[in-house]
Design an enzyme around this catalytic site. Structure first.
Site, PDB file in Angstrom:
ATOM      1  N   CYS A 107      36.658  33.156  77.273  1.00 20.04           N
ATOM      2  CA  CYS A 107      36.784  33.657  78.639  1.00 20.04           C
ATOM      3  C   CYS A 107      37.753  32.788  79.447  1.00 20.04           C
ATOM      4  O   CYS A 107      38.900  32.624  79.068  1.00 20.04           O
ATOM      5  CB  CYS A 107      35.393  33.747  79.264  1.00 20.04           C
ATOM      6  SG  CYS A 107      35.283  34.778  80.726  1.00 20.04           S
ATOM      7  N   HIS A 108      37.294  32.215  80.556  1.00 22.53           N
ATOM      8  CA  HIS A 108      38.128  31.357  81.395  1.00 22.53           C
ATOM      9  C   HIS A 108      38.247  29.934  80.850  1.00 22.53           C
ATOM     10  O   HIS A 108      39.006  29.130  81.384  1.00 22.53           O
ATOM     11  CB  HIS A 108      37.563  31.294  82.817  1.00 22.53           C
ATOM     12  CG  HIS A 108      37.753  32.535  83.617  1.00 22.53           C
ATOM     13  ND1 HIS A 108      37.006  33.672  83.405  1.00 22.53           N
ATOM     14  CD2 HIS A 108      38.603  32.819  84.634  1.00 22.53           C
ATOM     15  CE1 HIS A 108      37.390  34.599  84.261  1.00 22.53           C
ATOM     16  NE2 HIS A 108      38.354  34.119  85.017  1.00 22.53           N
TER      17      HIS A 108
END
Length: 175
Positions: A107-108
């Site tokens: 993800c991030h």
């Protein structure tokens, strides 16, 4: 035994740490959660809903990258953003990059690698909202559930965790 460092702080997407950590530990690895400070921090669910508190095993100022074989960078909106602004975290991640140790980012979580200027020429995936950031850092972004490029494993989101875990375990030589 494979020793894995997991970097996270307030705003961590809880499942992006807990599910990979459970898979790693089931495969025989030891996982140390490292945060900006010792003690607990606040995880979230779906990036905005407060979830459980997570206990950090170690503060970044006391962490030595030579003590670990691999690195896990879970996501969430706030955690990676806070981590990438901390010079000790950036130095810790840079040491993994320089030693060519395996790194798994979901993800991030990949944002921290932007700070160590390591994504130029790499193929990555992530949560779609940071695509432009990754491309501006020189990466080629693709919309796949898992991407392996050199020492890195990348994944997009919680829905990809089963595929991410499988690729991470293989990459960390646990499967």
């Amino acid at each position: 035994m494979v020793r894995v460092a997991a970097l996270a702080t307030d705003g961590l997407e809880e499942i992006e740490l807990t599910a990979p950590r459970a898979a790693l530990e089931k495969a025989g690895a030891t996982v140390t959660v490292i945060s900006l400070k010792a003690g607990e921090f606040q995880a979230v669910n779906k990036d905005i809903y407060p979830s459980h508190n997570i206990r950090a095993d170690l503060a970044i100022v006391g962490a030595n990258p030579n003590d670990y074989d691999a690195l896990l960078l879970p996501g969430g909106l706030a955690s990676p953003d806070s981590l990438r602004m901390n010079k000790d975290v950036v130095a810790f991640v840079r040491a993994f990059v320089k030693a060519n140790k395996p790194i798994a980012a979901i993800c991030h979580g990949v944002q921290t690698l932007i700070e160590v200027n390591e994504l130029k020429g790499r193929t990555v995936t992530s949560w779609p909202s940071i695509r432009t950031d990754l491309e501006n850092a020189g990466a080629t972004w693709v919309d796949n559930e898992v991407v392996v490029d050199g020492p890195y494993v990348f994944s997009r989101c919680p829905a990809d965790i089963p595929a991410f875990n499988k690729a991470m375990l293989k990459h960390f030589k646990l499967a």
